[in-house]
Write an enzyme that holds these catalytic residues in place. Structure first.
Site, PDB file in Angstrom:
ATOM      1  N   ALA A 239       0.810  -1.226   0.000  1.00  0.00           N
ATOM      2  CA  ALA A 239       0.000   0.000   0.000  1.00  0.00           C
ATOM      3  C   ALA A 239       0.840   1.271   0.000  1.00  0.00           C
ATOM      4  CB  ALA A 239      -0.936   0.000   1.204  1.00  0.00           C
ATOM      5  N   ALA A 240       2.115   1.158  -0.339  1.00  0.00           N
ATOM      6  CA  ALA A 240       3.000   2.323  -0.269  1.00  0.00           C
ATOM      7  C   ALA A 240       2.534   3.451  -1.187  1.00  0.00           C
ATOM      8  CB  ALA A 240       4.431   1.922  -0.611  1.00  0.00           C
ATOM      9  N   GLY A 241       2.222   3.116  -2.437  1.00  0.00           N
ATOM     10  CA  GLY A 241       1.777   4.135  -3.379  1.00  0.00           C
ATOM     11  C   GLY A 241       0.479   4.786  -2.955  1.00  0.00           C
ATOM     12  N   ASP A 242      -0.459   3.988  -2.478  1.00  0.00           N
ATOM     13  CA  ASP A 242      -1.747   4.520  -2.028  1.00  0.00           C
ATOM     14  C   ASP A 242      -1.573   5.418  -0.805  1.00  0.00           C
ATOM     15  OD1 ASP A 242      -3.062   3.104  -4.031  1.00  0.00           O
ATOM     16  OD2 ASP A 242      -3.392   1.360  -2.763  1.00  0.00           O
TER      17      ASP A 242
END
Length: 297
Positions: A239-242
């Site tokens: 979920a890094a990008g989110d």
């Protein structure tokens, strides 16, 4: 200011397996986890944990528990329609002993949004608010056009990338959020600078480009700003990008300081990858502020 997130909501059924299931094979799982996810839900939770007011617009099956989960996480859920004839979007995820995965995704209610419902909830937005979208729901063009007419700013994260849809939306956008691979796919340019120039020749939208370990780059007509990534030991990058997107937009709701928004988003993403899971790994604002006090870029 409010972030209206027209976004997906998925249940992720995660199975630990010795190997991926082969045609005709029945395989017993070694473990199982059920997680709430979807890029839309992830970004809503991230923006909420960053301190923004977030109203999620989407759809689930009637009576689905995702509503109560998102509400407890601080997301406004009045814009989530319960559809009795649909199932909530979900993914069947096999994870093997090498941490590789194989995924079957069913969009369900995410692709069955009704325009009167979406319009009703976007109608409460106006000047200073943001509409955030990803490419996991329908009604993107109508929603972007309507939001712009109401004076809202529109941000689009075209994941999964669909070149035709993204190009058709460019002139409705204030901010296009992509990683480097997505930008290359969109422009058919392998060189980053050439890809940026190509987008700038087509529209005046600002670009927010995540570059993995190289940080992130923001480009608009006035210039560009770049931040490095924080150095951490990554456990799970799911979920890094989110998380980056949610924190960036939340910061933009509070301030015009792009550089500070990027720093906060970078710190949040760094904290996120040190924990396993998607929504469970998204930090709150206090954790991010403490991390920034203790670490330098």
């Amino acid at each position: 200011m409010t972030i209206f997130n027209l976004g997906s909501i998925n249940w992720d059924h995660c199975y630990q397996v010795s190997h991926f299931v082969r045609p005709g094979e029945t395989l017993s799982a070694q473990g199982y986890h059920l997680n709430l996810g979807g890029k839309g839900a992830n970004q809503s939770v991230a923006a909420s944990r960053a301190g923004a007011r977030v109203r999620h617009i989407g759809a689930v099956a009637e009576g689905d528990a995702a509503l109560s989960v998102l509400h407890k996480l601080g997301v406004e859920t009045a814009g989530i329609e319960q559809q009795p004839e649909q199932v909530t979007g979900h993914a069947i995820i096999q994870i093997d002993q090498n941490a590789e995965n194989a995924i079957v995704l069913h969009p369900g209610a995410n692709r069955a949004l009704n325009w009167p419902w979406v319009e009703q909830h976007l109608a409460t937005g106006g000047q200073g608010d943001w509409l955030l979208m990803q490419n996991e729901t329908n009604l993107l063009q109508q929603s972007a056009s309507y939001a712009r007419k109401r004076g809202m700013q529109v941000a689009f994260n075209p994941a999964p990338m669909d070149k035709q849809i993204t190009l058709s939306l460019l002139n409705e956008l204030d901010l296009l959020i992509v990683n480097q691979v997505e930008l290359q796919d969109l422009t058919e340019e392998t060189d980053l600078e050439a890809a940026i120039r190509k987008i700038q020749q087509q529209c005046d939208t600002a670009l927010l480009i995540t570059l993995g370990k190289q940080g992130a780059l923001y480009v608009n007509a006035e210039g560009r700003q770049q931040v490095n990534a924080y150095a951490v030991d990554a456990v799970d990058t799911t979920a890094a990008g989110d998380t980056f997107i949610g924190y960036f937009l939340a910061s933009r709701c509070l301030s015009d300081d792009i550089n500070e928004a990027m720093k906060q988003a970078s710190a949040a993403a760094a904290l996120c990858v040190t924990q396993a899971g998607a929504i469970a790994s998204i930090p709150d604002a206090t954790q991010v502020n403490t991390f920034m006090e203790e670490h330098t870029l």
